[in-house]
Structures are given as structure tokens and as C-alpha cells.
Design a protein around this motif. Sequence first.
Motif, PDB file in Angstrom:
ATOM      1  N   LEU A   1       0.818  -1.220   0.000  1.00 50.25           N
ATOM      2  CA  LEU A   1       0.000   0.000   0.000  1.00 50.25           C
ATOM      3  C   LEU A   1       0.852   1.271   0.000  1.00 50.25           C
ATOM      4  CD1 LEU A   1      -2.855  -1.166   2.376  1.00 50.25           C
ATOM      5  CD2 LEU A   1      -3.091  -0.490  -0.020  1.00 50.25           C
ATOM      6  N   THR A   2       2.107   1.173   0.447  1.00 58.53           N
ATOM      7  CA  THR A   2       2.994   2.347   0.343  1.00 58.53           C
ATOM      8  C   THR A   2       3.354   2.612  -1.117  1.00 58.53           C
ATOM      9  OG1 THR A   2       5.013   1.021   0.635  1.00 58.53           O
ATOM     10  CG2 THR A   2       3.966   1.928   2.627  1.00 58.53           C
ATOM     11  N   ARG A   3       3.272   1.552  -1.945  1.00 61.53           N
ATOM     12  CA  ARG A   3       3.558   1.720  -3.376  1.00 61.53           C
ATOM     13  C   ARG A   3       2.356   2.303  -4.110  1.00 61.53           C
ATOM     14  NH1 ARG A   3       7.149  -3.616  -5.189  1.00 61.53           N
ATOM     15  NH2 ARG A   3       8.775  -3.348  -3.595  1.00 61.53           N
ATOM     16  N   ASP A   4       1.151   1.906  -3.658  1.00 62.83           N
ATOM     17  CA  ASP A   4      -0.069   2.443  -4.274  1.00 62.83           C
ATOM     18  C   ASP A   4      -1.201   2.256  -3.277  1.00 62.83           C
ATOM     19  OD1 ASP A   4      -2.231   3.215  -5.718  1.00 62.83           O
ATOM     20  OD2 ASP A   4      -1.963   1.790  -7.366  1.00 62.83           O
ATOM     21  N   GLU A   5      -1.501   3.323  -2.556  1.00 61.18           N
ATOM     22  CA  GLU A   5      -2.496   3.211  -1.477  1.00 61.18           C
ATOM     23  C   GLU A   5      -3.918   3.010  -1.990  1.00 61.18           C
ATOM     24  OE1 GLU A   5      -3.324   7.978  -0.708  1.00 61.18           O
ATOM     25  OE2 GLU A   5      -2.290   6.780   0.800  1.00 61.18           O
ATOM     26  N   GLN A   6      -4.143   3.200  -3.303  1.00 60.39           N
ATOM     27  CA  GLN A   6      -5.475   3.020  -3.882  1.00 60.39           C
ATOM     28  C   GLN A   6      -5.612   1.689  -4.618  1.00 60.39           C
ATOM     29  OE1 GLN A   6      -7.924   5.188  -3.229  1.00 60.39           O
ATOM     30  NE2 GLN A   6      -6.443   6.356  -2.023  1.00 60.39           N
ATOM     31  N   ASN A   7      -4.554   0.880  -4.617  1.00 61.17           N
ATOM     32  CA  ASN A   7      -4.593  -0.376  -5.355  1.00 61.17           C
ATOM     33  C   ASN A   7      -5.593  -1.341  -4.718  1.00 61.17           C
ATOM     34  OD1 ASN A   7      -3.513  -3.329  -5.810  1.00 61.17           O
ATOM     35  ND2 ASN A   7      -2.691  -2.087  -7.478  1.00 61.17           N
ATOM     36  N   VAL A   8      -6.601  -1.737  -5.508  1.00 59.40           N
ATOM     37  CA  VAL A   8      -7.685  -2.575  -4.985  1.00 59.40           C
ATOM     38  C   VAL A   8      -7.180  -3.942  -4.537  1.00 59.40           C
ATOM     39  CG1 VAL A   8      -9.829  -3.763  -5.604  1.00 59.40           C
ATOM     40  CG2 VAL A   8      -9.478  -1.390  -6.282  1.00 59.40           C
ATOM     41  N   ASP A   9      -6.255  -4.530  -5.300  1.00 63.31           N
ATOM     42  CA  ASP A   9      -5.716  -5.849  -4.928  1.00 63.31           C
ATOM     43  C   ASP A   9      -4.980  -5.787  -3.589  1.00 63.31           C
ATOM     44  OD1 ASP A   9      -6.704  -7.046  -7.194  1.00 63.31           O
ATOM     45  OD2 ASP A   9      -4.865  -6.761  -8.355  1.00 63.31           O
ATOM     46  N   ALA A  10      -4.232  -4.707  -3.391  1.00 65.96           N
ATOM     47  CA  ALA A  10      -3.484  -4.551  -2.142  1.00 65.96           C
ATOM     48  C   ALA A  10      -4.426  -4.329  -0.959  1.00 65.96           C
ATOM     49  CB  ALA A  10      -2.503  -3.386  -2.260  1.00 65.96           C
ATOM     50  N   ILE A  11      -5.457  -3.522  -1.177  1.00 72.18           N
ATOM     51  CA  ILE A  11      -6.428  -3.261  -0.107  1.00 72.18           C
ATOM     52  C   ILE A  11      -7.175  -4.546   0.247  1.00 72.18           C
ATOM     53  CG2 ILE A  11      -8.501  -1.975   0.523  1.00 72.18           C
ATOM     54  CD1 ILE A  11      -7.539   0.242  -1.420  1.00 72.18           C
ATOM     55  N   THR A  12      -7.556  -5.285  -0.783  1.00 70.91           N
ATOM     56  CA  THR A  12      -8.282  -6.544  -0.560  1.00 70.91           C
ATOM     57  C   THR A  12      -7.409  -7.547   0.181  1.00 70.91           C
ATOM     58  OG1 THR A  12      -9.495  -6.173  -2.623  1.00 70.91           O
ATOM     59  CG2 THR A  12      -9.576  -8.390  -1.695  1.00 70.91           C
ATOM     60  N   PHE A  13      -6.123  -7.587  -0.180  1.00 65.78           N
ATOM     61  CA  PHE A  13      -5.206  -8.500   0.522  1.00 65.78           C
ATOM     62  C   PHE A  13      -5.044  -8.082   1.980  1.00 65.78           C
ATOM     63  CE2 PHE A  13      -0.855  -9.734   1.824  1.00 65.78           C
ATOM     64  CZ  PHE A  13      -1.060 -11.118   1.841  1.00 65.78           C
ATOM     65  N   LEU A  14      -4.997  -6.786   2.226  1.00 66.09           N
ATOM     66  CA  LEU A  14      -4.915  -6.295   3.605  1.00 66.09           C
ATOM     67  C   LEU A  14      -6.129  -6.776   4.398  1.00 66.09           C
ATOM     68  CD1 LEU A  14      -3.746  -4.523   5.884  1.00 66.09           C
ATOM     69  CD2 LEU A  14      -4.996  -2.585   4.875  1.00 66.09           C
ATOM     70  N   ALA A  15      -7.313  -6.677   3.786  1.00 61.49           N
ATOM     71  CA  ALA A  15      -8.533  -7.135   4.458  1.00 61.49           C
ATOM     72  C   ALA A  15      -8.459  -8.633   4.761  1.00 61.49           C
ATOM     73  CB  ALA A  15      -9.750  -6.832   3.589  1.00 61.49           C
ATOM     74  N   LYS A  16      -7.935  -9.392   3.824  1.00 58.24           N
ATOM     75  CA  LYS A  16      -7.802 -10.838   3.998  1.00 58.24           C
ATOM     76  C   LYS A  16      -6.889 -11.164   5.172  1.00 58.24           C
ATOM     77  CE  LYS A  16      -6.560 -14.966   1.301  1.00 58.24           C
ATOM     78  NZ  LYS A  16      -6.114 -15.445  -0.043  1.00 58.24           N
ATOM     79  N   VAL A  17      -5.785 -10.435   5.274  1.00 56.56           N
ATOM     80  CA  VAL A  17      -4.836 -10.650   6.371  1.00 56.56           C
ATOM     81  C   VAL A  17      -5.468 -10.275   7.709  1.00 56.56           C
ATOM     82  CG1 VAL A  17      -2.609  -9.987   7.347  1.00 56.56           C
ATOM     83  CG2 VAL A  17      -2.844 -10.287   4.877  1.00 56.56           C
ATOM     84  N   LEU A  18      -6.163  -9.147   7.726  1.00 56.31           N
ATOM     85  CA  LEU A  18      -6.811  -8.690   8.959  1.00 56.31           C
ATOM     86  C   LEU A  18      -7.863  -9.693   9.438  1.00 56.31           C
ATOM     87  CD1 LEU A  18      -7.124  -4.916   8.055  1.00 56.31           C
ATOM     88  CD2 LEU A  18      -5.712  -5.874   9.895  1.00 56.31           C
ATOM     89  N   LEU A  19      -8.572 -10.292   8.486  1.00 54.53           N
ATOM     90  CA  LEU A  19      -9.547 -11.324   8.843  1.00 54.53           C
ATOM     91  C   LEU A  19      -8.853 -12.536   9.468  1.00 54.53           C
ATOM     92  CD1 LEU A  19     -12.158 -11.393   5.932  1.00 54.53           C
ATOM     93  CD2 LEU A  19     -12.599 -10.904   8.341  1.00 54.53           C
ATOM     94  N   LYS A  20      -7.717 -12.914   8.888  1.00 53.69           N
ATOM     95  CA  LYS A  20      -6.952 -14.034   9.426  1.00 53.69           C
ATOM     96  C   LYS A  20      -6.517 -13.752  10.863  1.00 53.69           C
ATOM     97  CE  LYS A  20      -6.131 -17.411   6.353  1.00 53.69           C
ATOM     98  NZ  LYS A  20      -6.222 -18.872   6.649  1.00 53.69           N
TER      99      LYS A  20
END
Length: 296
Positions: free
Chosen positions: A60-79
Motif C-alpha cells: 500500500l505504500t507503493r499504491d495506497e489506492q490499489n484494490v488488490d493490495a487493499i483486498t489483501f490487507l482485508a484478507k490478512v486482517l480477517l486471518k
Amino acid sequence: ILETLAEAYHQAGNIEKSIKVAEQASAANPFTIKPLLLTGEIALEKGENSKALEIARKALTRDEQNVDAITFLAKVLLKKGDKAQALAALEKATAGEGATLDIMLKHAHLVREIKGVADSRAILENLVSKYPQNTELLKLLAESQWECGDKVAAEETARHSLRIDSAQPEMHGFLGKLKYEKGNLDQAIQHYSAQISLEKDQIDGYLNLARVYQQQREFHKALDTLQQAIDTNPQDIRAFLTAAGMLKDAKDYSSAEVMLRKAAAVDPKDVNIKRQLGAVIALNLVHKSQQESSQL
């Protein structure tokens, strides 16, 4: 090329090479995100949740609006069990230009889990207005409407879905359930029969159809249908237990005992089966004793 190679190694199960090539791809192009997320996915697979979270934040530091990165962050947070933060991330992802229907559905599922089915229904209804021909989406909406108690809307959504594609066994099963609950047993039979014809290797349709026949007091049809379920999947004890219950209610204790013994053979450790079998054996002995006494 390196990104593609890293993916190929990952799919082939060569994790170490996949990580090495993905890191090379990421180093070669510090603006790319895909190989970085691949290393994050691998970290998640290995149970390294904290490392995966670190990678998600780096992406997200590379692209804070990147949907794939945001979605992956959500996946990790769920874990990690942080549902509130995951929901916030998905809400940001759904607002992005690259938001896909899959991401929006994940958002709806999480909203349902955290805020409840009513909030999830509102999201699904909005999505249906954008994707009116998506039968998977219509199925989820119909289920949400039913859970909200709006059975009229649920039935209309289900019927609309079947008009788009009539070959949906789950939707026929859903409508069968609605018709059964309303007491429209003939229509329930039609939908459960359609479910069975489309999904012959699954026994849920058979079990539901047998229940309708039982309600109509057509016990022979119900038992025949349960036998079809047993023939379809003899390792599933539900049909044995259902048939045993029907036979017991009809005071055919010997046949009920046979069914329960077959269920016990499939799952010998099931305490419930043992309890039912013991009760039926006792009833059978009493019944036979009464018959013998009446003949004296």
C-alpha cells in the motif's frame, strides 16, 4: 516475465523458488505490486500472519489506492481476527475504480457477519440493480430477503433468477423450501423434483422431497424417495435416520431397526444412533410381546 514465472512456481508447489523469483521481480520494478502480494499470499499459507500484514502495508505504500493490495490487507486482517479493520479496508476497496463484483460480494458477506443481514441485504439489492443477470448474486439476495422475513421478495427474486437460468438446483431447492413453508406442497414437489433431476448425486433434494410426501401422508412415496437417497449416497446417515423415524411412527419397529442398524454400520461411534436403536429394539420387543399375547 519474472512475475509470470513466480506464479508458475507457486502453482506448481515450488514455494522457495516462487518467493525468490517474486522478490527478484519486486526488486527489478519497485512500483509493481503483484509479485509483492504473491509473497504475502505465501506467508499467509505458511501461517505467517504478521509477515503477511507487513507485506500488505508495504504494497500500500507503493499504491495506497490499489484494490488488490487493499483486498489483501482485508484478507490478512480477517486471518488475524480483526473484522472491523478488515471491513474498513473492504469498504475502501469497493469505492476504488478497480473494484470487482467478487470484492463487492466479499464486502457484503463481511457486512452480514458484523452488522447483520439487513445491512447486507441493502448492499446486495444495490449490486443486483447493477448486475441484474447475475444468478449467483440473485441467490444471495433471495437468501438475505428470506432471512429478513420478506418471503414475498425472496420468492420473486428466486423466480427472476430461474427465468434467467432454469438449470439451478440450489434455487429450485430454495423455492421448494418456500413453497413447503407456505403449504403449497404440490409446487414444493415440482421444485424438489427439478432439484434432483439437476443434481442427482446430492441427497438434499431427496430428503426434502421425502419430507413433503410425508406431510401429504404418502408414506410409500416418501420411503421410496429415501431409498433413492440411500442408493445415491449410502455413506450419508441422514436418509437412514429419516426413514427409521417414519417407520417408527408407523409402528413398523422391525424395519426401523433395520434402518438404524445400517446407519450404525456407517457411523458406529454415533451416540445418537445407538440411543435410537436401543429405543426401537425395546419398542419392537414390547410390540411383539403384545402381538403374541393377543393371539393367545
